[in-house]
Design a protein around this motif. Structure first.
Motif, PDB file in Angstrom:
ATOM      1  N   ILE A   8       0.785  -1.236   0.124  1.00  0.00           N
ATOM      2  CA  ILE A   8      -0.017  -0.011  -0.110  1.00  0.00           C
ATOM      3  C   ILE A   8       0.986   1.250   0.098  1.00  0.00           C
ATOM      4  O   ILE A   8       0.511   2.098  -0.965  1.00  0.00           O
ATOM      5  CB  ILE A   8      -1.006   0.012   1.151  1.00  0.00           C
ATOM      6  CG1 ILE A   8      -2.113  -1.176   0.884  1.00  0.00           C
ATOM      7  CG2 ILE A   8      -1.663   1.253   1.393  1.00  0.00           C
ATOM      8  CD1 ILE A   8      -2.783  -1.364   2.140  1.00  0.00           C
ATOM      9  N   GLN A   9       1.916   1.353   0.801  1.00  0.00           N
ATOM     10  CA  GLN A   9       2.704   2.414   1.018  1.00  0.00           C
ATOM     11  C   GLN A   9       3.683   2.699  -0.452  1.00  0.00           C
ATOM     12  O   GLN A   9       3.967   3.760  -0.699  1.00  0.00           O
ATOM     13  CB  GLN A   9       3.640   2.065   1.926  1.00  0.00           C
ATOM     14  CG  GLN A   9       3.028   2.577   3.303  1.00  0.00           C
ATOM     15  CD  GLN A   9       3.960   1.890   4.622  1.00  0.00           C
ATOM     16  OE1 GLN A   9       4.636   1.135   4.510  1.00  0.00           O
ATOM     17  NE2 GLN A   9       3.253   2.342   5.818  1.00  0.00           N
ATOM     18  N   ALA A  10       3.938   1.636  -1.222  1.00  0.00           N
ATOM     19  CA  ALA A  10       4.680   1.601  -2.296  1.00  0.00           C
ATOM     20  C   ALA A  10       3.985   2.188  -3.428  1.00  0.00           C
ATOM     21  O   ALA A  10       4.258   3.009  -4.203  1.00  0.00           O
ATOM     22  CB  ALA A  10       5.350   0.264  -2.679  1.00  0.00           C
ATOM     23  N   ALA A  11       2.506   1.796  -3.409  1.00  0.00           N
ATOM     24  CA  ALA A  11       1.735   2.313  -4.456  1.00  0.00           C
ATOM     25  C   ALA A  11       1.284   3.710  -4.286  1.00  0.00           C
ATOM     26  O   ALA A  11       1.306   4.294  -5.364  1.00  0.00           O
ATOM     27  CB  ALA A  11       0.487   1.184  -4.575  1.00  0.00           C
ATOM     28  N   SER A  12       1.105   4.153  -2.951  1.00  0.00           N
ATOM     29  CA  SER A  12       0.796   5.428  -2.764  1.00  0.00           C
ATOM     30  C   SER A  12       2.048   6.267  -2.994  1.00  0.00           C
ATOM     31  O   SER A  12       2.000   7.303  -3.287  1.00  0.00           O
ATOM     32  CB  SER A  12       0.137   5.646  -1.445  1.00  0.00           C
ATOM     33  OG  SER A  12       1.208   5.227  -0.351  1.00  0.00           O
ATOM     34  N   GLY A  13       3.203   5.687  -2.639  1.00  0.00           N
ATOM     35  CA  GLY A  13       4.428   6.701  -3.031  1.00  0.00           C
ATOM     36  C   GLY A  13       4.719   6.726  -4.555  1.00  0.00           C
ATOM     37  O   GLY A  13       5.323   7.858  -4.879  1.00  0.00           O
ATOM     38  N   ALA A  14       4.366   5.792  -5.242  1.00  0.00           N
ATOM     39  CA  ALA A  14       4.440   5.955  -6.662  1.00  0.00           C
ATOM     40  C   ALA A  14       3.438   7.281  -7.312  1.00  0.00           C
ATOM     41  O   ALA A  14       3.849   8.081  -7.928  1.00  0.00           O
ATOM     42  CB  ALA A  14       4.057   4.667  -7.537  1.00  0.00           C
ATOM     43  N   ILE A  15       2.288   7.199  -6.493  1.00  0.00           N
ATOM     44  CA  ILE A  15       1.331   7.957  -6.979  1.00  0.00           C
ATOM     45  C   ILE A  15       1.859   9.654  -6.344  1.00  0.00           C
ATOM     46  O   ILE A  15       1.635  10.594  -7.083  1.00  0.00           O
ATOM     47  CB  ILE A  15      -0.179   7.564  -6.360  1.00  0.00           C
ATOM     48  CG1 ILE A  15      -0.781   6.232  -7.029  1.00  0.00           C
ATOM     49  CG2 ILE A  15      -0.976   9.034  -6.556  1.00  0.00           C
ATOM     50  CD1 ILE A  15      -1.914   5.737  -6.459  1.00  0.00           C
ATOM     51  N   GLY A  16       2.243   9.542  -5.289  1.00  0.00           N
ATOM     52  CA  GLY A  16       2.857  10.646  -4.719  1.00  0.00           C
ATOM     53  C   GLY A  16       3.874  11.309  -5.298  1.00  0.00           C
ATOM     54  O   GLY A  16       4.082  12.485  -5.407  1.00  0.00           O
ATOM     55  N   GLY A  33      10.802   7.148 -13.953  1.00  0.00           N
ATOM     56  CA  GLY A  33      11.768   7.441 -12.820  1.00  0.00           C
ATOM     57  C   GLY A  33      10.973   8.145 -11.369  1.00  0.00           C
ATOM     58  O   GLY A  33      11.373   7.801 -10.341  1.00  0.00           O
ATOM     59  N   ASN A  34      10.021   8.861 -11.688  1.00  0.00           N
ATOM     60  CA  ASN A  34       9.056   9.482 -10.568  1.00  0.00           C
ATOM     61  C   ASN A  34       8.322   8.036 -10.255  1.00  0.00           C
ATOM     62  O   ASN A  34       8.366   8.211  -8.642  1.00  0.00           O
ATOM     63  CB  ASN A  34       8.525  10.621 -11.155  1.00  0.00           C
ATOM     64  CG  ASN A  34       8.841  11.683 -11.595  1.00  0.00           C
ATOM     65  OD1 ASN A  34       9.984  12.020 -11.002  1.00  0.00           O
ATOM     66  ND2 ASN A  34       8.275  12.288 -12.485  1.00  0.00           N
ATOM     67  N   THR A  35       7.941   7.356 -10.828  1.00  0.00           N
ATOM     68  CA  THR A  35       7.284   6.254 -10.288  1.00  0.00           C
ATOM     69  C   THR A  35       8.215   5.290  -9.416  1.00  0.00           C
ATOM     70  O   THR A  35       7.669   4.688  -8.368  1.00  0.00           O
ATOM     71  CB  THR A  35       6.687   5.165 -11.243  1.00  0.00           C
ATOM     72  OG1 THR A  35       5.765   6.302 -12.251  1.00  0.00           O
ATOM     73  CG2 THR A  35       5.922   4.026 -10.766  1.00  0.00           C
ATOM     74  N   LEU A  36       9.161   5.072  -9.953  1.00  0.00           N
ATOM     75  CA  LEU A  36      10.275   3.982  -9.140  1.00  0.00           C
ATOM     76  C   LEU A  36      10.593   4.845  -8.013  1.00  0.00           C
ATOM     77  O   LEU A  36      10.763   4.365  -6.743  1.00  0.00           O
ATOM     78  CB  LEU A  36      11.338   3.618 -10.015  1.00  0.00           C
ATOM     79  CG  LEU A  36      11.276   2.929 -11.169  1.00  0.00           C
ATOM     80  CD1 LEU A  36      12.220   2.600 -12.245  1.00  0.00           C
ATOM     81  CD2 LEU A  36      10.572   1.542 -10.675  1.00  0.00           C
ATOM     82  N   ALA A  37      11.126   5.954  -8.155  1.00  0.00           N
ATOM     83  CA  ALA A  37      11.639   6.850  -6.930  1.00  0.00           C
ATOM     84  C   ALA A  37      10.572   7.007  -5.697  1.00  0.00           C
ATOM     85  O   ALA A  37      10.745   6.536  -4.703  1.00  0.00           O
ATOM     86  CB  ALA A  37      12.035   8.047  -7.474  1.00  0.00           C
ATOM     87  N   GLY A  38       9.341   7.145  -6.256  1.00  0.00           N
ATOM     88  CA  GLY A  38       8.292   7.309  -5.363  1.00  0.00           C
ATOM     89  C   GLY A  38       7.953   6.179  -4.875  1.00  0.00           C
ATOM     90  O   GLY A  38       7.602   6.013  -3.285  1.00  0.00           O
ATOM     91  N   ALA A  39       7.756   4.924  -5.219  1.00  0.00           N
ATOM     92  CA  ALA A  39       7.580   3.782  -4.864  1.00  0.00           C
ATOM     93  C   ALA A  39       8.507   3.226  -4.074  1.00  0.00           C
ATOM     94  O   ALA A  39       8.263   2.728  -2.794  1.00  0.00           O
ATOM     95  CB  ALA A  39       7.352   2.419  -6.052  1.00  0.00           C
ATOM     96  N   LEU A  40       9.877   3.576  -4.191  1.00  0.00           N
ATOM     97  CA  LEU A  40      10.969   3.028  -3.268  1.00  0.00           C
ATOM     98  C   LEU A  40      10.884   3.987  -2.065  1.00  0.00           C
ATOM     99  O   LEU A  40      11.021   3.442  -0.768  1.00  0.00           O
ATOM    100  CB  LEU A  40      12.213   3.275  -3.839  1.00  0.00           C
ATOM    101  CG  LEU A  40      13.541   2.869  -3.213  1.00  0.00           C
ATOM    102  CD1 LEU A  40      13.560   1.584  -2.840  1.00  0.00           C
ATOM    103  CD2 LEU A  40      14.719   3.355  -3.769  1.00  0.00           C
ATOM    104  N   GLY A  41      10.711   5.316  -2.127  1.00  0.00           N
ATOM    105  CA  GLY A  41      10.777   5.975  -0.936  1.00  0.00           C
ATOM    106  C   GLY A  41       9.256   5.930  -0.330  1.00  0.00           C
ATOM    107  O   GLY A  41       9.367   5.939   1.107  1.00  0.00           O
ATOM    108  N   ALA A  80      10.884  11.306  -4.599  1.00  0.00           N
ATOM    109  CA  ALA A  80      11.047  11.905  -5.936  1.00  0.00           C
ATOM    110  C   ALA A  80      11.300  13.045  -6.198  1.00  0.00           C
ATOM    111  O   ALA A  80      12.349  13.310  -7.205  1.00  0.00           O
ATOM    112  CB  ALA A  80       9.543  11.728  -6.648  1.00  0.00           C
ATOM    113  N   LEU A  81      11.126  14.128  -5.415  1.00  0.00           N
ATOM    114  CA  LEU A  81      11.648  15.517  -5.574  1.00  0.00           C
ATOM    115  C   LEU A  81      12.889  15.627  -5.163  1.00  0.00           C
ATOM    116  O   LEU A  81      13.745  16.443  -5.847  1.00  0.00           O
ATOM    117  CB  LEU A  81      10.888  16.234  -4.576  1.00  0.00           C
ATOM    118  CG  LEU A  81       9.465  16.673  -4.957  1.00  0.00           C
ATOM    119  CD1 LEU A  81       8.660  17.512  -4.135  1.00  0.00           C
ATOM    120  CD2 LEU A  81       9.156  17.472  -6.242  1.00  0.00           C
TER     121      LEU A  81
END
Length: 91
Positions: A8-16, A33-41, A80-81
């Motif tokens: 759940i957190q990885a999916a919402s991180g990708a969206i975020g 890149g934004n999706t991968l960085a967001g999912a990881l973060g 991602a930012l």
């Protein structure tokens, strides 16, 4: 570490991550890149941020799902930012 909350957190991180890049008009990492960085973060940051703030993110009740989305989304957006900022400074 609960696998459900991590997903759940990885999916919402990708969206975020994608939402933060779209809001700042900074697509330095691109969509993937934004999706991968967001999912990881979102996955890692959400796992760290939840217990640090005393938020229970384990389980499938509505409170855990909402807090998982919140911690994952915020962590994914920040990651991602930060990655886009570091990439722009190195270029």
């Amino acid at each position: 570490m609960d696998l459900t909350s991590l997903l759940i957190q990885a999916a919402s991180g990708a969206i975020g991550g994608n939402a933060a890049a779209a809001a700042t008009k900074n697509n330095a990492l691109g969509t993937l890149g934004n999706t991968l960085a967001g999912a990881l973060g979102g996955g890692l940051g959400g796992q760290l941020l939840g217990p640090l703030l005393g938020i229970d993110t384990a389980g499938l009740d509505i409170g855990a799902i909402v807090s998982g989305f919140a911690t994952g989304g915020v962590s994914g957006a920040i990651t991602a930012l930060a990655a886009a900022w570091i990439k722009s400074k190195l270029a």
